[in-house]
Motif scaffolding. Structure first.
Motif, mmCIF file in Angstrom:
data_model
loop_
_atom_site.group_PDB
_atom_site.id
_atom_site.type_symbol
_atom_site.label_atom_id
_atom_site.label_comp_id
_atom_site.label_asym_id
_atom_site.label_seq_id
_atom_site.Cartn_x
_atom_site.Cartn_y
_atom_site.Cartn_z
ATOM 1 N N ILE A 280 0.787 -1.259 -0.076
ATOM 2 C CA ILE A 280 -0.174 -0.087 0.073
ATOM 3 C C ILE A 280 0.610 1.151 0.108
ATOM 4 O O ILE A 280 0.401 2.762 0.312
ATOM 5 N N ASP B 229 -0.772 9.595 5.804
ATOM 6 C CA ASP B 229 -0.694 8.216 5.161
ATOM 7 C C ASP B 229 -0.906 7.128 6.187
ATOM 8 O O ASP B 229 -0.235 6.152 5.862
ATOM 9 N N LYS C 251 -6.973 5.952 8.503
ATOM 10 C CA LYS C 251 -7.927 7.128 7.840
ATOM 11 C C LYS C 251 -8.605 7.346 8.774
ATOM 12 O O LYS C 251 -9.239 8.610 8.697
ATOM 13 N N ASP D 136 -2.896 11.401 1.615
ATOM 14 C CA ASP D 136 -3.354 10.228 0.662
ATOM 15 C C ASP D 136 -4.657 9.546 0.906
ATOM 16 O O ASP D 136 -5.285 9.590 1.930
ATOM 17 N N ASN D 137 -5.065 9.037 -0.447
ATOM 18 C CA ASN D 137 -6.069 8.226 -0.169
ATOM 19 C C ASN D 137 -7.564 8.711 0.160
ATOM 20 O O ASN D 137 -8.238 8.313 0.904
HETATM 21 MG MG MG Z 1 -1.643 5.500 1.415
#
Ligand code: MG
Ligand code: SAH
Ligand code: DHB
Length: 223
Positions: A43, A141, A144, A167-168
């Motif tokens: 990831i 990152d 979450k 990120d994400n």
């Molecule tokens: Mg990430």
């Protein structure tokens, strides 16, 4: 963890861009391989995103970088390469095993002297960084659920002009489907709303496709 569902064309184009434009170094590839061999999840950011991080560190003139979520040190390696020799990156990682793999990769890449890995839950580590010189650049990152908490810490540990990359932020579109992912997506949505509303921040967000599926990143600047 969300399953990366990537269309073959996205992956072919990413590979083309990586070969023709990005030119990752053997140390970058070795970091990815080492993570796979250690049974860690694949990831890390894609190579074109890693190079974007390096270029943003360079273009912002950052000397102090904060990262939350080290994994095998792939993104840390790119960002450390963008720092001057006396620049430093503090990277927060929950798992000792990940930190050990990252340490070996960063040392092998010749950037280990620029990287300070702090093992533990980032919400425990971040308060210990208060009172130091402000961070110029922050890459979020990790888990979450805590994205909004990390964003708040990034502002508190930063200064006007600090660049924050998260990120994400698309999570395969789950941000628009409440209930599809009850931990990650709500955390991401909370952070995106904070980016749009918090008077301390100015932000944008970009969708991406490629080997990591349909995802994206947000960039904020501390006002
Ligand atoms: Mg990430
Ligand atoms: N930035 C890396 C990928 C990070 S993956 C890269 O692109 O190369 C997310 C990492 O965050 C994992 O290694 C995971 O162990 C770590 N993590 C998860 N929860 C955390 C927490 N509460 N505090 C610190 N790290 C955490
Ligand atoms: C996951 C975490 C990441 O940071 C990422 O870039 C992709 C996936 C995950 O936990 O599934």
């Amino acid at each position: 963890m969300i399953e990366h569902v990537a269309e073959p064309g996205w992956v072919d184009v990413e590979r083309y861009l990586t070969d023709v434009v990005v030119h990752p170094e053997p140390a970058h590839q070795r970091a990815v391989t080492s993570a796979l061999e250690a049974g860690m999840p694949a990831i890390e950011v894609a190579p074109n995103a890693g190079k974007l991080l390096r270029m943003l560190v360079q273009m912002s003139g950052a000397r102090r970088v904060l990262e939350i979520g080290t994994l095998a040190g792939f993104s840390s390696m790119w960002m450390a390469q963008g720092l001057p020799d006396d620049g430093r990156i503090v990277t927060c990682e929950y798992l000792r095993k990940h930190a050990d793999v990252a340490r070996a990769n960063l040392d092998a890449a010749g950037v280990g002297h620029k990287v300070d890995i702090r093992v533990g839950a980032a919400l425990d580590t971040l308060p210990t960084l208060a009172g130091q010189e402000a961070f110029d650049f922050v890459f979020i990152d990790a888990d979450k659920e805590n994205d909004a908490n990390y964003l708040d810490w990034a502002v508190r540990l930063g200064r006007p002009g600090t660049v924050i990359v998260m990120d994400n932020v698309i999570w395969d579109g789950a941000i628009l489907e409440p209930g599809r992912d009850e931990t990650n997506a709500p955390g991401i949505v909370k952070a995106l709303e904070m980016m749009g509303q918090d008077p301390r921040l100015d932000a944008t967000a970009i969708q991406t496709v490629g080997s990591k599926g349909w995802d994206g990143f947000a960039i904020a600047r501390v006002r």
